[in-house]
Write an enzyme that holds these catalytic residues in place. Structure first.
Site: not given
Length: 158
Positions: A67-68, A71
């Site tokens: 997820h990170e 980003h």
């Protein structure tokens, strides 16, 4: 797990699932409470909540890392890196990252046992309380009878 091991793990996940190297710092942040991880826009660092690893294991944390990294890679490439952006949603689905992290058990919340019991003299209705009150100031809610205050034994009355 140390910060150096986390750094290596994130670099490997980045190469395996994104095909692009992760060139910034990654570390554990014990101050994170309500999130699994955080990507810093200015420094491009990734912070991971170590409590997630303790509570839910490596598989859950790998989803947070993906997820990170979504980003991270989208922000570096100039794509839509925010949660609401289509680019982010598509990339997250492609790599199998988690949209939300699992909730952590609340360690600070204690359940206090009942210490007192009010009993109606007329109908026998019982009211359990954690705090002591002046029973002479109150009446039974069912029949308006007088209340008697009893102190419960330690560890009793849950």
């Amino acid at each position: 797990m140390s910060d150096a091991e986390l750094q290596l793990w994130i670099e490997n996940v980045s190469l395996e699932f994104f095909g692009i190297p992760f060139r910034h710092k990654a570390f554990f942040n014990t101050r994170l409470r309500t999130t699994g991880g955080r990507y810093a826009l200015r420094t491009h660092h990734i912070e991971i909540n170590p409590h997630q690893l303790e509570a839910h294991g490596r598989e859950e944390v790998e989803g947070i890392i993906k997820h990170e990294l979504c980003h991270y890679h989208l922000h570096i490439a100039g794509g839509g890196y925010k949660h609401r952006d289509g680019d982010f949603k598509r990339l997250l689905a492609r790599v199998g990252g988690s949209r939300y992290c699992q909730a952590l058990p609340d360690k600070n919340r204690r359940v206090l046992p009942f210490k007192y019991k009010l009993t109606c003299a007329a109908c026998g209705m019982e009211y359990k309380r954690k705090r002591r009150i002046d029973a002479s100031r109150y009446r039974c809610g069912r029949c308006a009878g007088k209340l008697r205050l009893e102190e419960l034994a330690a560890g009793n009355g849950d």
